[in-house]
Design an enzyme around this catalytic site. Structure first.
Site, PDB file in Angstrom:
ATOM      1  N   ASP A  16     -13.750  -7.024 -12.032  1.00 61.02           N
ATOM      2  CA  ASP A  16     -13.942  -8.260 -12.989  1.00 61.02           C
ATOM      3  C   ASP A  16     -12.775  -9.156 -13.132  1.00 61.02           C
ATOM      4  O   ASP A  16     -12.473  -9.760 -14.180  1.00 61.02           O
ATOM      5  CB  ASP A  16     -14.389  -7.446 -14.162  1.00 61.02           C
ATOM      6  CG  ASP A  16     -15.539  -6.502 -14.195  1.00 61.02           C
ATOM      7  OD1 ASP A  16     -16.564  -7.004 -13.315  1.00 61.02           O
ATOM      8  OD2 ASP A  16     -15.644  -5.664 -14.685  1.00 61.02           O
ATOM      9  N   LYS A  19     -13.104 -12.436  -8.849  1.00 57.65           N
ATOM     10  CA  LYS A  19     -13.133 -12.691  -7.328  1.00 57.65           C
ATOM     11  C   LYS A  19     -14.042 -13.469  -6.748  1.00 57.65           C
ATOM     12  O   LYS A  19     -13.859 -14.279  -5.905  1.00 57.65           O
ATOM     13  CB  LYS A  19     -13.458 -11.165  -6.473  1.00 57.65           C
ATOM     14  CG  LYS A  19     -12.378 -10.061  -6.875  1.00 57.65           C
ATOM     15  CD  LYS A  19     -12.720  -8.902  -6.390  1.00 57.65           C
ATOM     16  CE  LYS A  19     -13.967  -8.116  -7.040  1.00 57.65           C
ATOM     17  NZ  LYS A  19     -13.389  -7.664  -8.507  1.00 57.65           N
ATOM     18  N   GLY A  20     -15.330 -13.524  -7.429  1.00 58.67           N
ATOM     19  CA  GLY A  20     -16.445 -14.321  -6.995  1.00 58.67           C
ATOM     20  C   GLY A  20     -15.904 -15.952  -7.076  1.00 58.67           C
ATOM     21  O   GLY A  20     -16.406 -16.417  -6.308  1.00 58.67           O
ATOM     22  N   ASN A  41     -23.231  -3.155  -7.834  1.00 64.19           N
ATOM     23  CA  ASN A  41     -22.438  -2.706  -8.844  1.00 64.19           C
ATOM     24  C   ASN A  41     -21.438  -3.831  -9.107  1.00 64.19           C
ATOM     25  O   ASN A  41     -20.749  -4.070 -10.339  1.00 64.19           O
ATOM     26  CB  ASN A  41     -21.436  -1.373  -8.563  1.00 64.19           C
ATOM     27  CG  ASN A  41     -20.778  -1.538  -7.342  1.00 64.19           C
ATOM     28  OD1 ASN A  41     -21.080  -2.425  -6.317  1.00 64.19           O
ATOM     29  ND2 ASN A  41     -20.180  -0.446  -6.806  1.00 64.19           N
ATOM     30  N   GLY A  43     -20.488  -7.692 -10.159  1.00 62.80           N
ATOM     31  CA  GLY A  43     -21.298  -8.988 -10.925  1.00 62.80           C
ATOM     32  C   GLY A  43     -20.068 -10.097 -10.753  1.00 62.80           C
ATOM     33  O   GLY A  43     -19.201 -10.127 -11.250  1.00 62.80           O
ATOM     34  N   HIS A  44     -20.347 -10.866  -9.982  1.00 62.87           N
ATOM     35  CA  HIS A  44     -19.524 -12.200  -9.871  1.00 62.87           C
ATOM     36  C   HIS A  44     -20.349 -13.434 -10.310  1.00 62.87           C
ATOM     37  O   HIS A  44     -21.235 -13.835  -9.987  1.00 62.87           O
ATOM     38  CB  HIS A  44     -19.356 -12.176  -8.184  1.00 62.87           C
ATOM     39  CG  HIS A  44     -18.487 -10.982  -7.516  1.00 62.87           C
ATOM     40  ND1 HIS A  44     -18.232 -10.981  -6.331  1.00 62.87           N
ATOM     41  CD2 HIS A  44     -18.165  -9.857  -8.324  1.00 62.87           C
ATOM     42  CE1 HIS A  44     -17.802  -9.862  -6.097  1.00 62.87           C
ATOM     43  NE2 HIS A  44     -17.605  -8.978  -7.167  1.00 62.87           N
ATOM     44  N   GLN A 231     -15.211  -4.800  -6.321  1.00 63.34           N
ATOM     45  CA  GLN A 231     -14.374  -3.792  -7.095  1.00 63.34           C
ATOM     46  C   GLN A 231     -13.250  -4.026  -6.702  1.00 63.34           C
ATOM     47  O   GLN A 231     -12.754  -5.127  -6.489  1.00 63.34           O
ATOM     48  CB  GLN A 231     -14.954  -2.381  -6.143  1.00 63.34           C
ATOM     49  CG  GLN A 231     -16.133  -1.784  -6.491  1.00 63.34           C
ATOM     50  CD  GLN A 231     -17.486  -2.712  -6.188  1.00 63.34           C
ATOM     51  OE1 GLN A 231     -17.379  -2.717  -4.853  1.00 63.34           O
ATOM     52  NE2 GLN A 231     -18.444  -3.306  -6.737  1.00 63.34           N
ATOM     53  N   THR A 307     -23.139  -6.875 -14.941  1.00 63.65           N
ATOM     54  CA  THR A 307     -23.847  -5.875 -14.352  1.00 63.65           C
ATOM     55  C   THR A 307     -24.711  -4.995 -15.308  1.00 63.65           C
ATOM     56  O   THR A 307     -25.784  -4.985 -15.194  1.00 63.65           O
ATOM     57  CB  THR A 307     -23.357  -5.155 -13.376  1.00 63.65           C
ATOM     58  OG1 THR A 307     -22.351  -5.886 -12.227  1.00 63.65           O
ATOM     59  CG2 THR A 307     -24.165  -4.244 -12.480  1.00 63.65           C
TER      60      THR A 307
HETATM   61  P1  IMO Z   1     -16.716  -6.235  -9.534  1.00 60.00           P
HETATM   62  O1  IMO Z   1     -16.929  -6.731  -7.986  1.00 60.00           O
HETATM   63  C1  IMO Z   1     -15.681  -3.507 -12.382  1.00 60.00           C
HETATM   64  C2  IMO Z   1     -16.672   1.008 -11.533  1.00 60.00           C
HETATM   65  C3  IMO Z   1     -17.847   1.117 -12.562  1.00 60.00           C
HETATM   66  C4  IMO Z   1     -17.137   2.768 -12.679  1.00 60.00           C
HETATM   67  C5  IMO Z   1     -16.860   3.097 -11.212  1.00 60.00           C
HETATM   68  C6  IMO Z   1     -17.795   3.856 -10.302  1.00 60.00           C
HETATM   69  O2  IMO Z   1     -17.616  -7.237 -10.369  1.00 60.00           O
HETATM   70  O3  IMO Z   1     -15.362  -6.354  -9.729  1.00 60.00           O
HETATM   71  P2  IMO Z   1     -19.900   2.888  -9.353  1.00 60.00           P
HETATM   72  O4  IMO Z   1     -21.473   2.321  -9.799  1.00 60.00           O
HETATM   73  O5  IMO Z   1     -19.474   1.782  -8.195  1.00 60.00           O
HETATM   74  O6  IMO Z   1     -20.330   4.152  -8.445  1.00 60.00           O
HETATM   75  O7  IMO Z   1     -19.166   2.882 -10.358  1.00 60.00           O
HETATM   76  O8  IMO Z   1     -16.518   1.551 -10.717  1.00 60.00           O
HETATM   77  N1  IMO Z   1     -16.993  -0.438 -10.993  1.00 60.00           N
HETATM   78  C7  IMO Z   1     -16.897  -1.800 -11.511  1.00 60.00           C
HETATM   79  N2  IMO Z   1     -16.148  -2.072 -12.349  1.00 60.00           N
HETATM   80  N3  IMO Z   1     -16.411  -4.384 -11.657  1.00 60.00           N
HETATM   81  C8  IMO Z   1     -16.947  -3.933 -10.543  1.00 60.00           C
HETATM   82  O9  IMO Z   1     -17.206  -5.011  -9.396  1.00 60.00           O
HETATM   83  C9  IMO Z   1     -17.324  -2.670 -10.291  1.00 60.00           C
HETATM   84  N4  IMO Z   1     -17.960  -1.944  -9.347  1.00 60.00           N
HETATM   85  C10 IMO Z   1     -17.836  -0.576  -9.735  1.00 60.00           C
HETATM   86  O10 IMO Z   1     -17.717   0.655 -13.831  1.00 60.00           O
HETATM   87  O11 IMO Z   1     -16.251   3.018 -13.420  1.00 60.00           O
HETATM   88 MG    MG Z   2     -18.024  -6.612 -12.299  1.00 57.39          MG
END
Ligand code: IMO
Ligand code: MG
Length: 436
Positions: A16, A19-20, A41, A43-44, A231, A307
């Protein structure tokens, strides 16, 4: 002639970071944009020409007319989510044709039972739960590693062949669903899954291709490729806060591997960070402010999950993590987002803090201790403080236009991360970006 034209965008903390938005900004002169790890998982959010797009699977570059968006082999794809996203984009007036969107046939699919398994594992873990997004990411990657995953290519097979693969894949899962009380209704009927896949295949089959061919040609032509990482560093399965991590490798090498581009083609790696930190889900967060300061950061930064809608944990920017990301992720430049927000936080609280080191085992350290479970000691952040805050003029065009204290903040980040801040985000819109 320049022979490196790949830009990799990665997250420096726990996701978060924006990046998007950074990838979209970089895609203005690109031919191809790529998602290569994770799934929905992510959210961009992209704000462009006054319109807001909340993306989960397709790289944001799809919004641009002449850019091809690719979902790489390293992504796990929920076909329902992908179809909804295509529909949302079409409704926003974006043309989605096979010359605009390509899905690797080798990408694995998230199926409904993966979401049930995600839930089940969190229940079994109790207090030790990860706090996943519940999107079935981990179980889909586990099936992939166990070599029983269903891939996008399988959507192109005759129905009986899909059935045979699904039947094999769900056998073990069904034993588990039957054994855990409350999950009996999750027992998978392979026929239902196959019907759904056959239905979704009708929409998606035209996009499913061998993306390697497209990537090789683009690399040979020296066309610009932007990889929109998902992530982040501390969520990486190898380098993050295991077990409170995601199930893929969102570090730079993993991000390249997820599409299949060798490191020699990389022009630059942009590490994205906010001017403060946030985390969703459980796990260490040394600079967290689990108090009214955190509440103020959350409110001013609108820190609720794109998300899941979950309120994010909030705290100060951690430069020790940035410093470590520099080497582990091979970062060239930082993109620092929310410079406006941190100024507002300073105006509200009366000060802005940046973590520059930790105190740990009676020593001052500038690395991430990964043995805290053994020592049972949590590192204490050491901060530099800027008194007061600032307001960024929404019309500002260059670094020189920024208030003195905002520049001081950036200088602190550069000093303690060892990285140049090249891109600065000071608002949600794509245009609210300064390049130095
Ligand atoms: P973006 O790309 C923030 C976190 C989840 C959880 C851990 C494992 O938007 O930055 P998962 O569902 O992947 O098995 O969850 O990773 N998590 C994220 N937190 N932004 C994300 O993606 C995330 N993708 C996974 O909240 O702690
Ligand atoms: Mg996110």
């Amino acid at each position: 002639m320049k022979d490196k034209n790949v830009t990799v965008i990665v997250g420096c903390h726990w996701g978060d970071e924006g990046k998007g938005r950074a990838a979209f900004f970089e895609s203005k002169d690109a031919s191809i944009v790529v998602r290569s790890t994770g799934g929905n998982n992510a959210g961009h959010t992209i704000v462009y020409k006054g319109k807001k797009y909340a993306m989960h699977l397709i790289p944001g570059g799809i919004i641009r007319k002449n850019v091809l968006s690719i979902i790489g082999p390293g992504v796990v794809v929920d076909t329902d989510v992908l179809i909804d996203e295509i529909k949302m984009l079409k409704e926003a007036g974006i043309n989605i044709t096979p010359d605009k969107l390509a899905i690797s046939g080798r990408a694995h699919l998230i199926l409904p039972y993966h979401k049930d398994l995600d839930r089940l594992q969190e229940v079994l873990k109790g207090d030790a739960k990860v706090g996943t997004t519940g999107r079935g990411i981990g179980p889909a990657y586990a099936d992939k590693t166990n070599r029983i995953g269903i891939r996008a290519y399988d959507l192109l097979l005759p129905e009986e062949e899909i059935y045979a693969k699904v039947e094999l894949a769900v056998e073990v899962h069904n034993r588990l669903f039957k054994a855990v009380s409350g999950f009996e209704e999750c027992v998978v009927n392979p026929k239902e899954i196959v019907n759904k896949l056959v239905e979704n295949a009708k929409v998606l089959r035209e996009f499913i291709v061998n993306t390697d061919k497209i990537i090789s040609k683009a690399l040979e032509n020296n066309d610009k490729i932007v990889i929109e990482g998902a992530q982040a560093y501390r969520l990486d399965i190898d380098h993050g806060d295991y077990p409170m991590v995601t199930s893929s490798s969102p570090n730079t090498s993993g991000t390249l591997s997820g599409i299949g581009i060798g490191p020699r083609y990389v022009d630059k790696v942009i590490g994205v960070t906010k001017a403060y930190c946030s985390r969703v889900g459980n796990g260490p967060f040394f600079t967290e402010e689990d108090n009214e300061i955190g509440d103020i950061i959350r409110k001013l930064g609108h820190e609720y999950g794109t998300t899941t809608g979950r309120p994010r944990r909030c705290g100060w920017l951690d430069c020790v993590i940035l410093k470590s990301a520099k080497t582990t992720m091979g970062i060239d430049y930082l993109c620092l987002n929310h410079l406006d927000t941190i100024g507002k936080i300073g105006n509200t609280i009366g000060e802005v803090k940046v973590c520059i080191a930790y105190e740990y085992l009676n020593k001052v350290i500038t690395y991430i201790p990964d043995d805290i479970e053994i020592t049972l000691l949590k590192p204490t952040p050491i901060y530099e403080t800027i008194k007061g805050g600032w307001r960024v003029n929404p019309k500002c065009k260059s670094y020189d236009d920024l208030p003195i204290k905002a520049k001081q903040f950036i200088e602190l980040v550069e000093k303690y991360s060892g990285l140049p801040v090249k891109y600065i985000g000071f608002g949600a819109d794509n245009k609210d970006t300064i390049v130095r």
